[in-house]
Enzyme design. Structure first.
Site, PDB file in Angstrom:
ATOM      1  N   HIS A 156      -5.960   4.768  -2.630  1.00 36.53           N
ATOM      2  CA  HIS A 156      -6.806   5.630  -1.778  1.00 36.53           C
ATOM      3  C   HIS A 156      -7.086   4.972  -0.422  1.00 36.53           C
ATOM      4  O   HIS A 156      -8.115   5.265   0.196  1.00 36.53           O
ATOM      5  CB  HIS A 156      -8.142   5.963  -2.445  1.00 36.53           C
ATOM      6  CG  HIS A 156      -8.019   6.440  -3.853  1.00 36.53           C
ATOM      7  ND1 HIS A 156      -8.020   7.772  -4.211  1.00 36.53           N
ATOM      8  CD2 HIS A 156      -7.880   5.753  -5.015  1.00 36.53           C
ATOM      9  CE1 HIS A 156      -7.893   7.877  -5.521  1.00 36.53           C
ATOM     10  NE2 HIS A 156      -7.804   6.666  -6.035  1.00 36.53           N
ATOM     11  N   SER A 277       1.461   0.448  27.512  1.00 37.98           N
ATOM     12  CA  SER A 277       0.882   1.699  27.982  1.00 37.98           C
ATOM     13  C   SER A 277       0.983   1.739  29.498  1.00 37.98           C
ATOM     14  O   SER A 277       0.914   0.703  30.158  1.00 37.98           O
ATOM     15  CB  SER A 277      -0.575   1.771  27.548  1.00 37.98           C
ATOM     16  OG  SER A 277      -1.293   2.592  28.434  1.00 37.98           O
ATOM     17  N   LYS A 283      -2.407  -2.901  26.068  1.00 34.18           N
ATOM     18  CA  LYS A 283      -1.848  -2.240  24.872  1.00 34.18           C
ATOM     19  C   LYS A 283      -0.456  -2.729  24.499  1.00 34.18           C
ATOM     20  O   LYS A 283       0.356  -3.071  25.339  1.00 34.18           O
ATOM     21  CB  LYS A 283      -1.765  -0.728  25.113  1.00 34.18           C
ATOM     22  CG  LYS A 283      -3.120  -0.074  25.186  1.00 34.18           C
ATOM     23  CD  LYS A 283      -3.594   0.392  23.841  1.00 34.18           C
ATOM     24  CE  LYS A 283      -2.883   1.670  23.493  1.00 34.18           C
ATOM     25  NZ  LYS A 283      -3.309   2.176  22.210  1.00 34.18           N
ATOM     26  N   GLU A 290       6.367   4.346  14.647  1.00 30.35           N
ATOM     27  CA  GLU A 290       5.825   5.698  14.876  1.00 30.35           C
ATOM     28  C   GLU A 290       6.954   6.722  14.954  1.00 30.35           C
ATOM     29  O   GLU A 290       6.870   7.815  14.403  1.00 30.35           O
ATOM     30  CB  GLU A 290       5.026   5.744  16.177  1.00 30.35           C
ATOM     31  CG  GLU A 290       3.685   5.049  16.121  1.00 30.35           C
ATOM     32  CD  GLU A 290       3.014   5.067  17.490  1.00 30.35           C
ATOM     33  OE1 GLU A 290       2.039   5.807  17.648  1.00 30.35           O
ATOM     34  OE2 GLU A 290       3.482   4.356  18.404  1.00 30.35           O
TER      35      GLU A 290
END
Ligand code: ARG
Length: 458
Positions: A156, A277, A283, A290
């Protein structure tokens, strides 16, 4: 332009219809298989004396020239010729004259395209299997480096019990092993020769299908000519197997994305596989995992497309089936590129062993070990569960770890608890004691690694 099938037509095909119906822009990638299939077909026609030796020689010579021209980028594919099959056949007729016009004897594009697709997919599946094995080897070697690295295992997405990172990595090995088996099984059904079914009914000419099968290394020949030209199960089967591979890669990617976040800090992705970024200078984004996660969507979409194309079709061939190619090609390309990039990236990931270990120190991950300790002392499991639950509640109230409780404090929950409990409730002990077959103990995982390195599983 006069079509190869133009005999009964009084009008030229409308330009818009030509481009609407053409599959050339995408099926051009089947050219090598189309020539290979034609060569085997023609050799058989010669052996059966359906064509003369001279005709066979002319056709084979022409096909070889076409193959060279395509390889060298000299061949001109003509959009008016509908598809790759008609392009090659028309070029052959130009080269070999009337003999060229005999190539299509006892054959239809219906069995031809089914053959080309099987030849193509057979090759591609073999390279997908190679990529899977490579990723499996990378996982095994990574697991070997982390045979002592302890991390929190989750259910979970809540911390559950300590596990070895190597055990976690080898879970992916097993998932990929099933993927490999599915592809091997798919190969056995692809390896059935459809050629010789002609349009749908077979042919009156004395062909020898088994000979073609031998030449093209097909272990068997389709039994039913109608099924042979109607069937795209093998495409659906491959895309669904590829869909499951993408599910696995996507779950791995999701973990890499999570683990590389500041919240987890379990890993650092290599700079060479991340991007920055355009506005936030600090970043470092996990774009590769992804995108792998994102690309799974197109493979699932391809599966849905193929199921939908096929579901309402009457037997046998219908032009709808030309729509099989783009989903299939896209699936092949997507699954190969995703396997490849993940395999390149994995060995370069830095695992933050300290953060992983620290992650097991909070959240009472060894509570189940306390309960099983009590079970070994004779307490029924349900009661042990309750007693341990009360201990955990007490610890939460006191802001203490279980292992920091005093023995006297522990005994308040059960007289069965002795000082020996401290041997069982560290993360290391918890892992090491999971000796049940398939469990996370170092002993189990090392044994598994040894057998995998020996190639015992394959
Ligand atoms: N381009 C077609 C396809 O991809 C080849 C088969 C066409 N057959 C036919 N009878 N029109 O399916």
């Amino acid at each position: 332009m006069k079509k190869l099938w133009g005999g009964r037509f009084g009008e030229e095909t409308e330009k818009a219809v030509e481009s609407f119906t053409s599959s050339l822009p995408f099926d051009v990638r089947l050219w090598r298989y189309d020539i290979e299939g034609s060569m085997a077909h023609v050799a058989m026609l010669g052996k059966q004396k359906i064509l003369s030796a001279n005709e066979v020689r002319k056709i084979l010579k022409g096909l070889k020239e076409i193959r060279e021209e395509i390889e060298n980028g000299k061949f001109r594919f003509m959009p008016e010729y509908e598809d790759v099959h008609m392009n090659i056949e028309s070029a052959l007729i130009k080269k070999a004259g009337p003999a060229g016009g005999k190539l299509h004897t006892a054959r239809s594009r219906n069995d031809q395209v089914a053959l080309d697709l099987r030849l193509f997919l057979r090759d591609e599946i073999k390279s997908v299997i190679k990529l899977i094995k490579w990723l499996q080897r990378v996982l095994v070697s990574l697991a070997g480096k982390h045979i002592r690295t302890i991390m929190p295992g989750y259910t979970h997405l809540q911390k559950a019990q300590p596990v070895l990172l190597s055990h976690h990595l080898l879970a992916y090995y097993d998932m990929l092993e099933r993927d490999r088996q599915r592809l091997e099984a798919c190969l056995t059904r692809i390896n059935v020769l459809p050629l010789g079914s002609a349009a749908l009914a077979g042919t009156t000419l004395p062909i020898d299908r088994k000979h073609v099968a031998r030449l093209l290394k097909f272990p068997s020949v389709s039994e039913n000519s109608i099924d042979a030209v109607s069937d795209r199960d093998f495409v659906i089967e491959f895309i669904s197997a590829a869909g499951i591979i993408m599910v696995h890669l996507s779950r791995l990617s999701e973990e890499l994305v999570l683990w590389s976040s500041d919240e987890f800090s379990f890993i650092e992705l290599p700079d060479a596989f991340t991007t920055g970024s355009s506005i936030m200078p600090q970043k470092k984004n996990p774009d590769v995992p992804e995108l792998v996660r994102g690309k799974s969507g197109r493979v699932f979409g391809n599966l849905m497309a193929m199921l939908t194309v096929m579901k309402g079709l009457p037997l046998s061939y219908n032009r709808d089936m030309q729509e099989d190619k783009e989903p299939l090609f896209d699936t092949v390309d997507t699954v190969k590129s995703c396997l490849h990039i993940i395999t390149l990236m994995l060995p370069k990931i830095k695992f933050n062993k300290k953060a992983m270990k620290e992650g097991t120190g909070r959240a009472y991950l060894t509570a189940t070990d306390v309960a099983e300790y009590l079970v070994r002392k004779g307490m029924p499991f349900r009661e042990a569960h309750k007693v341990t639950g009360m201990m955990v509640k007490h610890c939460i109230g006191q802001k203490k770890k279980i292992e920091s409780l005093e023995p006297s404090e522990m005994k308040r929950f059960s007289k069965m608890i002795g000082e020996d409990i401290f041997h069982f409730i560290t993360a290391e002990a918890s892992v090491e004691n999971k000796k049940s077959f398939g469990g996370t103990s170092g002993k189990n995982v090392s044994a598994r690694l040894r057998s995998l390195k020996k190639g015992g599983e394959k």
